[in-house]
Design an enzyme around this catalytic site. Structure first.
Site, PDB file in Angstrom:
ATOM      1  N   LYS A 187      -9.956   4.630   7.618  1.00  0.00           N
ATOM      2  CA  LYS A 187      -9.701   3.207   7.355  1.00  0.00           C
ATOM      3  C   LYS A 187      -9.955   2.389   8.626  1.00  0.00           C
ATOM      4  O   LYS A 187     -10.280   2.950   9.667  1.00  0.00           O
ATOM      5  CB  LYS A 187      -8.272   3.007   6.853  1.00  0.00           C
ATOM      6  CG  LYS A 187      -7.795   4.043   5.833  1.00  0.00           C
ATOM      7  CD  LYS A 187      -8.577   4.079   4.526  1.00  0.00           C
ATOM      8  CE  LYS A 187      -7.937   5.067   3.556  1.00  0.00           C
ATOM      9  NZ  LYS A 187      -8.734   5.389   2.389  1.00  0.00           N
TER      10      LYS A 187
HETATM   11  C1  LIG Z   1      -7.638   6.395   1.465  1.00  0.00           C
HETATM   12  C2  LIG Z   1      -7.149   5.963   0.161  1.00  0.00           C
HETATM   13  C3  LIG Z   1      -5.905   6.391  -0.336  1.00  0.00           C
HETATM   14  C4  LIG Z   1      -5.083   7.459   0.327  1.00  0.00           C
HETATM   15  O1  LIG Z   1      -4.632   7.122   1.595  1.00  0.00           O
HETATM   16  P1  LIG Z   1      -3.880   8.246   2.474  1.00  0.00           P
HETATM   17  O2  LIG Z   1      -3.281   7.467   3.606  1.00  0.00           O
HETATM   18  O3  LIG Z   1      -4.931   9.205   2.921  1.00  0.00           O
HETATM   19  O4  LIG Z   1      -2.858   8.873   1.610  1.00  0.00           O
HETATM   20  C5  LIG Z   1      -5.454   5.842  -1.530  1.00  0.00           C
HETATM   21  N1  LIG Z   1      -6.181   4.947  -2.213  1.00  0.00           N
HETATM   22  C6  LIG Z   1      -7.383   4.520  -1.779  1.00  0.00           C
HETATM   23  C7  LIG Z   1      -8.134   3.503  -2.566  1.00  0.00           C
HETATM   24  C8  LIG Z   1      -7.909   5.024  -0.586  1.00  0.00           C
HETATM   25  O5  LIG Z   1      -9.119   4.620  -0.172  1.00  0.00           O
END
Ligand SMILES: *Cc1c(COP(=O)(O)O)cnc(C)c1O
Length: 374
Positions: free
Chosen positions: A179
């Site tokens: 992210k």
């Molecule tokens: C990355 C992501 C998640 C999960 O996030 P984590 O912190 O890895 O649990 C959930 N939903 C979306 C749309 C994502 O891109």
């Protein structure tokens, strides 16, 4: 080799984690509280609660929203699989709906899928592009549904001049390295409701009636009670220490990412039969991912494009996955057809975009894409 993404971590984050380690308070302590307060201030949300990742954030959101066994929650299939999984965690049923050309839920298709069992809509701001929150709020009000936002990708994105996190009762963020900012792993829930805030804080720490800080500062012996079946979804103070530094850089990182995206948009606009990301009026994306769609008539197909980019030393990734075609969901989704989602997923590709991406890498990527598609 040009990687697909890279976290922007420097000595600032390392020093902050180092200081926290030596402070002796390493989980759910003062750094976590500081990170929560700063995150709430940044997004304009009333409250923020830090948790171990976005998937656990989404799980807690489902619980406090009152989603229970047999309830239906409408969500996109075209998302990271955690969006659907969190609905399963509370024994509810993910009802997959189609997406529009911004890869966000198609509101007309969502409305068709509302039944008497529908409890909530999980609105994903895919790859950082905000979905139309106001339209979904209106739809939810009309049908008395809860609106939950999966903003895993949308830290720093904005909708109608307000940061994502501001608008609704349950908004979940991720600090995974993929992210825009990261704490290694980590998550945050923002909310406007005090009752949700209090319950999320309890549930993330075993539903313990007295938290560590209260006990530590009480000056007398107090025994805790466990008020319901809770979870250990805590964030550590090292992570929060890193997150505080990352949050300070967030707007800068986004503006740098947007400059690169603007270069791509300009360079690729003349390529025939592809679709580029675009922002509608009032929408502001952090460009967590830069996705292009290779439409019918494009010079080569998606997989060939990915292979040839790899040969040129440039990593790419397939477009966003669809949950209903994964092994975990295939059986129960037999007969479910989501042609738009499948088309977008199978024909789109993620291009490298990160800060600091060297100018020569940006240029060689642009040249490679043009050479393959014009
Ligand atoms: C990355 C992501 C998640 C999960 O996030 P984590 O912190 O890895 O649990 C959930 N939903 C979306 C749309 C994502 O891109």
């Amino acid at each position: 080799m040009i990687p697909i993404a890279k976290p922007y971590l420097t000595k600032d984050e390392a020093q902050s984690a180092y200081d926290t380690i030596l402070s002796g308070w390493v989980t759910q302590g003062p750094r976590v509280q500081e990170f929560e307060e700063k995150f709430a201030a940044y997004t304009g949300a009333k409250y923020a609660v830090a948790v171990s990742n976005c998937t656990t954030a989404l799980h807690l959101a489902m619980i406090v929203a009152g989603v229970k066994e047999g309830d239906e929650v409408i969500c996109p299939s075209m998302s990271y699989v955690a969006s659907a999984n969190c609905i399963k965690y509370v024994s509810a049923i993910p009802v997959f709906a189609e997406v529009n050309d911004q890869y966000n839920l198609d509101i007309n298709d969502v409305e068709k899928r509302i039944t008497s069992k529908t409890k909530a809509i999980l609105l994903v701001h895919q790859i950082g592009m905000p979905a139309d929150i106001d339209a979904f709020r209106t739809l939810c009000d009309k049908h008395k549904l809860l609106l939950i936002e999966d903003a895993a990708c949308a830290i720093g994105s904005a909708y109608k001049n307000k940061k994502i996190g501001y608008h609704s009762d349950l908004v979940c963020f991720s600090f995974h390295p993929r992210k825009v900012i990261t704490t290694g792993d980590g998550g945050m829930i923002t909310t406007t409701r005090e009752d949700f805030y209090k319950r999320i804080k309890l549930l993330r720490q075993h539903a313990m009636s007295v938290n560590d800080r209260e006990r530590h500062t009480a000056g007398k012996i107090i025994f805790e009670d466990h008020l319901e079946v809770g979870y250990n979804y805590r964030m550590t103070d090292f992570q929060a220490a890193v997150g505080i530094k990352q949050l300070e850089k967030l707007d800068f990182i986004i503006s740098e990412r947007r400059k690169i995206a603007a270069k791509y948009n300009e360079a690729f606009k003349a390529i025939p039969n592809i679709q580029l990301p675009y922002e509608k009026e009032g929408y502001f994306t952090n460009y967590q991912s830069y996705v292009i769609l290779l439409k019918q008539g494009a010079k080569i197909d998606r997989n060939a494009f990915m292979e040839q980019m790899l040969e040129k030393g440039i990593s790419t990734r397939r477009g966003i996955m669809t949950a209903h075609r994964e092994t975990a969901y295939k059986n129960e989704c037999k007969g479910l057809s989501l042609p738009q989602s499948e088309y977008y997923s199978d024909n789109s590709v993620v291009l490298p975009l990160y800060y600091p991406m060297q100018e020569e890498d940006v240029n060689s990527l642009i040249n490679a894409v043009k050479a393959l598609l014009i």
